[in-house]
Design an enzyme around this catalytic site. Sequence first.
Site, short mmCIF file in Angstrom:
data_model
loop_
_atom_site.label_atom_id
_atom_site.label_comp_id
_atom_site.label_asym_id
_atom_site.label_seq_id
_atom_site.Cartn_x
_atom_site.Cartn_y
_atom_site.Cartn_z
N CYS A 45 -53.86 83.32 62.86
CA CYS A 45 -54.98 82.66 63.52
C CYS A 45 -56.18 82.51 62.59
CB CYS A 45 -55.39 83.45 64.77
SG CYS A 45 -54.13 83.50 66.05
N ASP A 139 -61.03 61.27 80.18
CA ASP A 139 -60.83 61.28 81.64
C ASP A 139 -60.53 62.68 82.16
OD1 ASP A 139 -58.31 61.62 80.54
OD2 ASP A 139 -57.38 59.93 81.58
#
Length: 219
Positions: A45, A139
């Site tokens: 990570c 959206d």
Amino acid sequence: MALQIGDTAPDFEAETTEGTIRFHEWIGDSWAVLFSHPRDFTPVCTTELGYLANNKAEFDRRDVKLIGLSVDPLDNHEKWAADIAETQGTAPNYPLIGDSEFVVSKLYGMLPAEVSGDPTQRTPAQNATVRNVFVVGPDKKVKLVLVYPMTTGRNFDEVLRVIDSLQLTANHRVATPANWKQGEDVIIAGSVSDDEAKTIWPDGWESPRPYIRIVPQPS
């Protein structure tokens, strides 16, 4: 329940390294990439966060906002950011959510509802399913979901490639073939009839089969 493509991305309020945000409001009219991590101070990570920080301009150019999440308190994020800057060359230049109460991880189906307790007492392996990438459109619909194992670093060049395709196909009635890259030929969407296609592409198309209609990428 796992999120599916086409679902509305759940809205939430969260504390981040750049202050409190309301997710949908923060996205605004842009696109967003929400990417999650099982714990701070994990090696794979660390490289991912650094890569994104070093390549944030590519996302900015596409009007895409980046936001990370890790199952750790915010003060750990600040310490981790210093490590990322030293080892990867750049500290995160985008917000990181401190999901220490597992709220967003549960909301997005990355951890089961019964998870609770002190997040710093959980091992990364216990949060191994918090290795997702969600691409969310203006959206607020989920456009892409990727889940990676802890031992495999994420390919964010592929995420950019998919975003290029998503943005192109949102504005033009085309689809992109396997391994497509920006500037390469595309395929006329199956929802477009031949008669309609002739009005959009009056110069015609290459058609090795009636259902495969190849045209140059629209500008």
